[in-house]
Design an enzyme around this catalytic site. Structure first.
Site, PDB file in Angstrom:
ATOM      1  N   LEU A 160       8.329 -14.072 -10.245  1.00 40.85           N
ATOM      2  CA  LEU A 160       9.333 -13.755 -10.956  1.00 40.85           C
ATOM      3  C   LEU A 160      10.331 -14.899 -11.414  1.00 40.85           C
ATOM      4  O   LEU A 160      10.662 -15.420 -10.445  1.00 40.85           O
ATOM      5  CB  LEU A 160      10.024 -12.235 -10.790  1.00 40.85           C
ATOM      6  N   THR A 200      23.902   0.521 -11.081  1.00 42.05           N
ATOM      7  CA  THR A 200      23.602  -1.144 -11.142  1.00 42.05           C
ATOM      8  C   THR A 200      22.208  -1.237 -10.775  1.00 42.05           C
ATOM      9  O   THR A 200      21.631  -1.683 -11.492  1.00 42.05           O
ATOM     10  CB  THR A 200      24.626  -1.715 -10.360  1.00 42.05           C
ATOM     11  N   ARG A 241      -4.702   2.058  -0.832  1.00 39.84           N
ATOM     12  CA  ARG A 241      -4.774   0.599  -0.773  1.00 39.84           C
ATOM     13  C   ARG A 241      -4.801  -0.299  -1.998  1.00 39.84           C
ATOM     14  O   ARG A 241      -5.370  -0.167  -2.904  1.00 39.84           O
ATOM     15  CB  ARG A 241      -6.294   0.301   0.014  1.00 39.84           C
ATOM     16  N   LEU A 242      -3.900  -1.233  -1.722  1.00 38.74           N
ATOM     17  CA  LEU A 242      -4.072  -2.620  -2.443  1.00 38.74           C
ATOM     18  C   LEU A 242      -4.669  -3.696  -1.768  1.00 38.74           C
ATOM     19  O   LEU A 242      -4.185  -4.179  -0.688  1.00 38.74           O
ATOM     20  CB  LEU A 242      -2.510  -2.892  -3.062  1.00 38.74           C
ATOM     21  N   ALA A 243      -5.830  -4.008  -2.100  1.00 32.17           N
ATOM     22  CA  ALA A 243      -6.541  -5.112  -1.257  1.00 32.17           C
ATOM     23  C   ALA A 243      -6.029  -6.594  -1.424  1.00 32.17           C
ATOM     24  O   ALA A 243      -6.315  -6.985  -2.373  1.00 32.17           O
ATOM     25  CB  ALA A 243      -7.934  -4.842  -1.727  1.00 32.17           C
ATOM     26  N   VAL A 244      -5.289  -7.006  -0.464  1.00 33.88           N
ATOM     27  CA  VAL A 244      -4.439  -8.356  -0.477  1.00 33.88           C
ATOM     28  C   VAL A 244      -5.333  -8.995   0.564  1.00 33.88           C
ATOM     29  O   VAL A 244      -5.469 -10.457   0.246  1.00 33.88           O
ATOM     30  CB  VAL A 244      -3.055  -8.225  -0.323  1.00 33.88           C
ATOM     31  N   VAL A 245      -5.647  -8.433   1.740  1.00 37.60           N
ATOM     32  CA  VAL A 245      -6.309  -9.421   2.701  1.00 37.60           C
ATOM     33  C   VAL A 245      -7.390  -8.425   3.479  1.00 37.60           C
ATOM     34  O   VAL A 245      -7.324  -7.231   3.295  1.00 37.60           O
ATOM     35  CB  VAL A 245      -5.457  -9.870   3.888  1.00 37.60           C
ATOM     36  N   ARG A 254      20.315   0.083 -13.992  1.00 39.79           N
ATOM     37  CA  ARG A 254      20.463  -1.012 -15.016  1.00 39.79           C
ATOM     38  C   ARG A 254      19.547  -2.224 -14.848  1.00 39.79           C
ATOM     39  O   ARG A 254      18.862  -2.673 -15.751  1.00 39.79           O
ATOM     40  CB  ARG A 254      21.869  -1.664 -15.070  1.00 39.79           C
ATOM     41  N   CYS A 257       0.857  -1.217  -0.244  1.00 37.94           N
ATOM     42  CA  CYS A 257       0.116  -0.051  -0.061  1.00 37.94           C
ATOM     43  C   CYS A 257       0.889   1.181  -0.051  1.00 37.94           C
ATOM     44  O   CYS A 257       2.142   1.144  -0.005  1.00 37.94           O
ATOM     45  CB  CYS A 257      -0.706   0.053   1.209  1.00 37.94           C
ATOM     46  N   ILE A 303      11.571 -12.283 -18.373  1.00 32.34           N
ATOM     47  CA  ILE A 303      11.680 -11.080 -19.288  1.00 32.34           C
ATOM     48  C   ILE A 303      13.065 -11.111 -20.067  1.00 32.34           C
ATOM     49  O   ILE A 303      14.241 -11.597 -19.202  1.00 32.34           O
ATOM     50  CB  ILE A 303      11.714  -9.709 -18.817  1.00 32.34           C
ATOM     51  N   ASN A 362       2.044  -0.321   5.952  1.00 34.64           N
ATOM     52  CA  ASN A 362       2.290  -0.889   4.568  1.00 34.64           C
ATOM     53  C   ASN A 362       3.034  -2.078   4.645  1.00 34.64           C
ATOM     54  O   ASN A 362       4.332  -2.123   5.462  1.00 34.64           O
ATOM     55  CB  ASN A 362       3.022  -0.022   3.759  1.00 34.64           C
ATOM     56  N   GLY A 363       2.546  -3.210   4.650  1.00 34.26           N
ATOM     57  CA  GLY A 363       3.324  -4.626   4.662  1.00 34.26           C
ATOM     58  C   GLY A 363       2.300  -5.880   4.922  1.00 34.26           C
ATOM     59  O   GLY A 363       1.247  -5.675   4.774  1.00 34.26           O
ATOM     60  N   GLU A 364       3.049  -6.884   5.393  1.00 32.15           N
ATOM     61  CA  GLU A 364       2.446  -8.087   5.726  1.00 32.15           C
ATOM     62  C   GLU A 364       3.042  -8.578   6.966  1.00 32.15           C
ATOM     63  O   GLU A 364       4.093  -8.658   7.340  1.00 32.15           O
ATOM     64  CB  GLU A 364       2.550  -9.242   4.708  1.00 32.15           C
TER      65      GLU A 364
END
Length: 561
Positions: free
Chosen positions: A256, A337, A49-53, A340, A2, A288, A75-77
């Site tokens: 990823l 770095t 908010r990113l609704a994750v739980v 990059r 979030c 990628i 912000n976190g888990e």
């Protein structure tokens, strides 16, 4: 994942100041809220908010009936919130993992609270009954936090620096913004006029120390001693546990996958556990590269071996070069770095957001620092020096790899999870004798590879695949990303500009044209903020002028043309 933002003691119109909070809207695309603090006309919270739980009760600041004087933006888990709730018999009002912070604080104060949290987090906790404000950040700074404070007690806090740089305050025409240190919490007094005074800044956890929350977790008991078979077994148990606890989400999980050791181990273990948990959706992995890239070929092998729904994202020279401006704006750094390596991660995150419904994304960050994976560790003068270097890198992750991983994914509203930086896994790995952790037989991360040798999680050629410089791995065997950048920048920065670099940029003066080019873009977006980066990332124990692994004699790339 979030975006959090708060002001205490603002002397400017709050509705105008709140516009700054919109700069981090990408971190929480599902909802946003601004809330003034009762009784303080110049204090407010902002939340994206990113609704994750807990889709229903997950908005912030979190307040519960039991503690009407507590306000929390985080912000976190917090992966152990259920275990702690059960152990202390806390009565929850929501299903939000962060609610545990309110209960722990009420029970035992801020120090115990920070030490008992197993997870990644940045929080702002306000206690209006005791007139206190607390800021806290996880051990490695996986979740970002920036603060700005004036001499007269105006405090501004935000997930990203871009949400603070345009704020106005009468006593500070140029507001000094700085990252909040990982592994610390800060205690501030809240005055009747809404302003604050810092009381103390406390380091509550060091990566070497077993965390306090280990007392309450359910990891099976580890076997004592440093026999190689014992150590290998303990590492597998802890890694398995690091991934299992991170399955906590109501949204789709993806991973990823570069085809290197770290992301491959994460993807293989994750898929095994999702099957055990009988998750119904197909597990997606994402790689990628440019056509013909070593990473794409290796990732394909892994995906075929584990049976994931695999996505390959192709990009060309022009797309990579064009992304640099957006990437540097998102990153808030000009470290060579980091920039990059961020382009590929930024473009793949963009693809995931646009083309899939995977939101919680696992990744292999932190392993190179913890397990001595960088190629220059072959040059370490002794195991003890290698150990010191490993700990230094972990301490600085928030300036480099963890910063890259958070900002490139958050820019597209994704939540990143990094199991290699699990507290228990890290503290155990760092407790091993130094000579067990160094590269062996010319192969870095030897111990980690050995631990999974008989697990059949990965094909042998992936498990023992040598470290690939990211700028080579994602590009064609004909022309590396490293070289593409040099050729483009050669036409953008001339020798006269380099000759005057020290006058133009006296702090962290760029030594190469590439460094100069990134610095120019950074200064365009964040003028006068160069001190956010204390130093460039560089390998040790060699005379390096460039952070690329190509500067090391040990390095042999498949992509070397």
């Amino acid at each position: 994942m979030c975006g959090i933002w708060a002001l205490f003691g603002s002397d400017d119109c709050l509705s105008v100041q709140c516009l700054s909070a919109m700069k981090i809207a990408h971190r929480g695309p599902d909802a946003f809220r601004f809330e003034n603090v009762n009784g303080y006309t110049n204090c407010c919270f902002g939340f994206h908010r990113l609704a994750v739980v807990d889709q229903l009760f997950g908005m912030q600041p979190i307040r519960v009936k039991k503690y009407p004087y507590l306000w929390l933006c985080y912000n976190g888990e917090i992966y152990n919130h259920r275990k702690l709730q059960q152990h202390f018999a806390f009565e929850y009002q929501t299903k939000v993992d962060g609610e545990i912070i309110l209960h722990l604080y009420n029970k035992g104060g801020i120090e115990q609270t920070a030490s008992l949290l197993d997870g990644v987090f940045a929080f702002i906790l306000l206690d209006t009954a005791n007139k206190k404000v607390f800021l806290g950040r996880d051990t490695y700074g996986v979740r970002p936090l920036f603060r700005a404070m004036t001499e007269d007690g105006f405090l501004a806090v935000c997930s990203e620096a871009k949400g603070l740089v345009n704020l106005k305050h009468s006593t500070a025409p140029f507001l000094k913004v700085e990252p909040f240190l990982p592994g610390h919490y800060e205690v501030l007094d809240l005055k009747p006029n809404g302003k604050v005074a810092s009381v103390e800044m406390v380091k509550y956890h060091h990566c070497r120390d077993e965390p306090l929350h280990a007392l309450y977790d359910s990891v099976e008991k580890l076997s004592p001693g440093f026999e190689i078979e014992t150590v290998k077994s303990n590492l597998r148990i802890l890694f398995d546990n690091a991934i299992r606890k991170r399955l906590m989400t109501d949204r789709r999980i993806g991973c990823l996958l570069s085809g290197g050791l770290d992301s491959s181990l994460v993807a293989a273990t994750l898929l095994k556990q999702l099957k055990e948990a009988q998750v119904r959706y197909p597990f997606q992995t994402f790689a990628i590269g440019m056509e013909d890239s070593p990473d794409l070929l290796a990732a394909r092998k892994v995906a075929n071996h584990i049976g994931s729904e695999h996505h390959e994202v192709l990009f060309n020279h022009e797309e990579g070069i064009q992304a640099l401006d957006e990437v540097i704006f998102s990153l808030e750094t000009y470290d060579i770095t980091t920039v990059r390596a961020s382009v590929g991660m930024y473009l793949i995150s963009k693809y995931i957001r646009k083309n899939t419904d995977s939101v919680v994304i696992f990744s292999g960050e932190g392993s190179d620092e913890l397990t001595q994976g960088y190629i220059y560790f072959h040059k370490a003068p002794s195991p003890e020096k290698a150990q010191e270097e490993s700990e230094r890198l972990l301490k600085e992750l928030y300036l480099f790899d963890v910063l890259r991983a958070d900002r490139t994914t958050a820019a597209h509203g994704l939540e990143l999870r990094v199991p290699f930086l699990d507290h228990r896994f890290c503290s155990y790995y760092l407790s091993l004798p130094p000579d067990m952790r160094i590269p062996k037989n010319g192969i870095e991360k030897h111990l980690l590879r050995e631990a999974f040798e008989d697990s059949n999680l990965l094909p042998k050629e992936i498990l023992w695949r040598p470290k690939e410089a990211f700028s080579d791995g994602i590009t064609s065997v004909k022309n590396s990303w490293f070289r593409i950048l040099q050729e483009h920048i050669e036409h953008q920065v001339d020798d006269a500009m380099m000759a005057a670099a020290a006058q133009k940029f006296p702090f962290n003066t760029p030594k190469t044209k590439e460094g100069y080019y990134y610095r120019q873009i950074f200064e365009h977006h964040y003028p006068g903020r160069a001190d956010w980066l204390t130093h460039y990332w560089m390998p040790r124990w060699i005379n390096a002028t460039d952070p690329s692994a190509r500067t090391l004699t040990h390095y042999k790339s498949d992509a070397k043309a």
